[in-house]
Scaffold this motif. Structure first.
Motif, short mmCIF file in Angstrom:
data_model
loop_
_atom_site.label_atom_id
_atom_site.label_comp_id
_atom_site.label_asym_id
_atom_site.label_seq_id
_atom_site.Cartn_x
_atom_site.Cartn_y
_atom_site.Cartn_z
N ALA A 1 -0.85 0.24 9.72
CA ALA A 1 -2.04 1.04 10.03
C ALA A 1 -2.23 2.13 8.99
CB ALA A 1 -1.92 1.64 11.42
N VAL A 2 -1.13 2.79 8.60
CA VAL A 2 -1.21 3.83 7.57
C VAL A 2 -1.71 3.22 6.25
CG1 VAL A 2 0.14 5.44 6.16
CG2 VAL A 2 0.56 5.28 8.62
N PHE A 3 -1.20 2.07 5.90
CA PHE A 3 -1.62 1.38 4.68
C PHE A 3 -3.12 1.10 4.68
CE2 PHE A 3 -2.54 -2.98 3.08
CZ PHE A 3 -2.49 -2.71 1.72
N LEU A 4 -3.62 0.55 5.77
CA LEU A 4 -5.03 0.18 5.85
C LEU A 4 -5.94 1.41 5.83
CD1 LEU A 4 -4.84 -2.69 8.51
CD2 LEU A 4 -5.17 -2.91 6.04
N VAL A 5 -5.55 2.46 6.54
CA VAL A 5 -6.35 3.68 6.55
C VAL A 5 -6.42 4.28 5.15
CG1 VAL A 5 -6.50 6.05 7.42
CG2 VAL A 5 -5.97 4.18 8.99
N HIS A 6 -5.32 4.24 4.42
CA HIS A 6 -5.33 4.76 3.05
C HIS A 6 -6.26 3.95 2.15
CE1 HIS A 6 -1.99 7.42 4.06
NE2 HIS A 6 -2.12 7.96 2.86
N LEU A 7 -6.25 2.64 2.29
CA LEU A 7 -7.16 1.82 1.49
C LEU A 7 -8.61 2.23 1.72
CD1 LEU A 7 -5.84 -1.87 1.70
CD2 LEU A 7 -5.73 -0.30 -0.25
N ALA A 8 -8.93 2.58 2.98
CA ALA A 8 -10.32 2.90 3.32
C ALA A 8 -10.72 4.30 2.94
CB ALA A 8 -10.53 2.69 4.84
N THR A 9 -9.81 5.26 3.02
CA THR A 9 -10.23 6.67 2.91
C THR A 9 -9.68 7.41 1.69
OG1 THR A 9 -8.41 7.38 4.36
CG2 THR A 9 -10.50 6.87 5.41
N ILE A 10 -8.87 6.79 0.87
CA ILE A 10 -8.43 7.46 -0.37
C ILE A 10 -9.64 7.89 -1.21
CG2 ILE A 10 -7.41 7.02 -2.66
CD1 ILE A 10 -5.07 5.68 -1.27
N PRO A 11 -10.68 7.06 -1.36
CA PRO A 11 -11.83 7.50 -2.17
C PRO A 11 -12.61 8.65 -1.55
CG PRO A 11 -11.79 5.09 -1.93
CD PRO A 11 -10.82 5.64 -0.94
N CYS B 1 -4.39 -0.18 -15.09
CA CYS B 1 -3.61 -1.42 -15.18
C CYS B 1 -2.14 -1.14 -15.43
CB CYS B 1 -4.16 -2.31 -16.30
SG CYS B 1 -5.85 -2.89 -16.02
N GLY B 2 -1.86 0.04 -15.99
CA GLY B 2 -0.46 0.38 -16.27
C GLY B 2 0.23 1.03 -15.09
N THR B 3 -0.45 1.14 -13.93
CA THR B 3 0.13 1.79 -12.75
C THR B 3 -0.08 0.90 -11.53
OG1 THR B 3 -1.88 2.94 -12.05
CG2 THR B 3 -0.55 4.01 -13.74
N VAL B 4 0.40 1.37 -10.40
CA VAL B 4 0.26 0.59 -9.17
C VAL B 4 -1.15 0.70 -8.59
CG1 VAL B 4 2.70 0.75 -8.58
CG2 VAL B 4 1.13 2.54 -7.79
N GLY B 5 -1.94 1.67 -9.03
CA GLY B 5 -3.31 1.81 -8.57
C GLY B 5 -3.41 2.30 -7.13
N ILE B 6 -4.64 2.30 -6.61
CA ILE B 6 -4.89 2.77 -5.25
C ILE B 6 -4.13 1.91 -4.24
CG2 ILE B 6 -6.66 2.91 -3.45
CD1 ILE B 6 -8.57 3.99 -5.45
N GLN B 7 -4.08 0.61 -4.48
CA GLN B 7 -3.36 -0.26 -3.55
C GLN B 7 -1.88 0.12 -3.49
OE1 GLN B 7 -5.32 -1.32 -5.97
NE2 GLN B 7 -6.96 -2.57 -5.06
N GLY B 8 -1.33 0.47 -4.65
CA GLY B 8 0.07 0.89 -4.68
C GLY B 8 0.30 2.19 -3.94
N ILE B 9 -0.64 3.13 -4.07
CA ILE B 9 -0.54 4.39 -3.33
C ILE B 9 -0.55 4.10 -1.83
CG2 ILE B 9 -1.71 6.55 -2.79
CD1 ILE B 9 -2.71 6.64 -5.66
N ALA B 10 -1.48 3.24 -1.41
CA ALA B 10 -1.56 2.90 0.02
C ALA B 10 -0.28 2.24 0.50
CB ALA B 10 -2.77 1.97 0.26
N TRP B 11 0.28 1.34 -0.32
CA TRP B 11 1.54 0.71 0.06
C TRP B 11 2.68 1.71 0.11
CZ3 TRP B 11 2.10 -3.30 2.74
CH2 TRP B 11 1.31 -4.45 2.57
N SER B 12 2.65 2.68 -0.79
CA SER B 12 3.69 3.70 -0.80
C SER B 12 3.69 4.50 0.50
CB SER B 12 3.49 4.64 -1.99
OG SER B 12 4.42 5.70 -1.97
N PHE B 13 2.52 4.95 0.91
CA PHE B 13 2.42 5.72 2.15
C PHE B 13 2.78 4.86 3.36
CE2 PHE B 13 0.12 8.66 -0.53
CZ PHE B 13 0.32 9.89 0.05
N GLY B 14 2.17 3.68 3.44
CA GLY B 14 2.43 2.80 4.58
C GLY B 14 3.86 2.30 4.62
N GLY B 15 4.39 1.95 3.46
CA GLY B 15 5.76 1.45 3.41
C GLY B 15 6.79 2.50 3.78
N MET B 16 6.57 3.73 3.32
CA MET B 16 7.50 4.80 3.67
C MET B 16 7.46 5.12 5.16
SD MET B 16 9.58 5.75 1.43
CE MET B 16 10.18 7.28 2.12
#
Length: 297
Positions: free
Chosen positions: A229-239, A93-108
């Protein structure tokens, strides 16, 4: 009256002839596309080797752009990963979490493709470069040069993150990719193949010159679907694998972290993306564009 009737019949005949000419020119079901009206011509394939590139400043400028873009991509994305996995409170809860990681990759990717598309094409990924090479969108000379610069940029980007916070970096995996516990190597390979296919297929679709000619009335911002597309793929395959789909990103983190676990499954993050990119290239060229089946004048 006969003269007027003759004139009306002449006009109707002109309309019929015009309709026939249009139907001959426009295949059934593609009237809204209007591709022929725009006189679209298939761009010629890139040569396998183009010696003149080696003496061109634009060639080296493009390589520098790929280096810097991949450097910034690793710097921001790996820092984000470290902020999540290295959270001292242990609470996501104190971080951006997996969704934030996905947004970081996709956004960059969105930002960097936008910045470098006009210079190098904005590949930022050896798998993307490989797929475009297979589709004859760039020469082997440029493809190899791009891949080398992308890998060097990734190594430097991860290295700067480690330099800023060595303890945090080395204590939390360094952003290196590996197959997660509970998944087999086959699972990881499959995830990388499908994930990279989604990315490279999107790249082909978003940058297709025929789409631009056909849909010139539609404002399309190519970097947006690519980043999404990068954002969505990260959401699916980070785990599953931490999401590679980019051999340079995986190599940079593995070299800088340089622990056994970062190398055990490393081959997956090259073989998977290259297979996925090859499948996307074949699908685009053979199925979507049907280039091998087009008649040649």
């Amino acid at each position: 009256m006969p003269a007027q009737a003759s004139s009306m019949e002449g006009k109707e005949e002109d309309v019929r002839l015009g309709a026939n000419r249009y139907s001959e020119r426009q295949p059934i079901g593609t009237a809204a596309q209007g591709t022929d009206d725009k006189d679209y011509k298939e761009p010629p394939p890139a040569p396998l080797f183009e010696a003149s590139e080696l003496t061109s400043w634009s060639f080296y400028r493009a390589g520098i752009a790929e280096f810097l873009a991949t450097f910034l991509f690793l710097y921001i994305s790996v820092l984000t990963v470290m902020g999540v996995v290295g959270n001292p409170s242990g609470s996501k809860c104190g971080t951006v979490g997996i969704q934030g990681i996905a947004w970081s990759f996709g956004g960059m990717i969105f930002v960097l493709v936008y910045c470098t598309a006009g210079i190098s094409g904005g590949h930022i990924n050896p798998a993307v470069t490989f797929g475009l090479f297979l589709a004859r969108k760039l020469s082997l000379t440029r493809a190899v040069f791009y891949m080398v610069m992308q890998c060097l940029g990734a190594i430097c980007g991860a290295g700067v993150v480690k330099g800023f916070q060595t303890t945090l970096y080395m204590g939390n995996g360094g952003g290196a990719n590996s197959v997660a516990p509970g998944y087999t190597k086959g699972d990881g390979l499959g995830a990388e193949i499908v994930g990279t296919f989604v990315l490279v297929y999107t790249v082909f679709s978003a940058t297709d010159a025929k789409r631009s000619a056909r849909d010139s009335h539609v404002p399309i911002l190519a970097p947006l679907p690519i980043g999404f597309a990068v954002f969505l793929v990260h959401l699916a395959t980070i785990p599953i694998t931490g999401t590679g789909i980019n051999p340079a990103r995986s190599l940079g983190a593995a070299i800088i972290y340089n622990k056994k676990q970062s190398w055990d499954d490393h081959w997956i993050f090259w073989v998977g993306p290259f297979i996925g990119a090859a499948l996307a290239a074949i699908y685009h060229v053979v199925v979507i564009r049907a280039i091998p089946f087009k008649s040649r004048d």
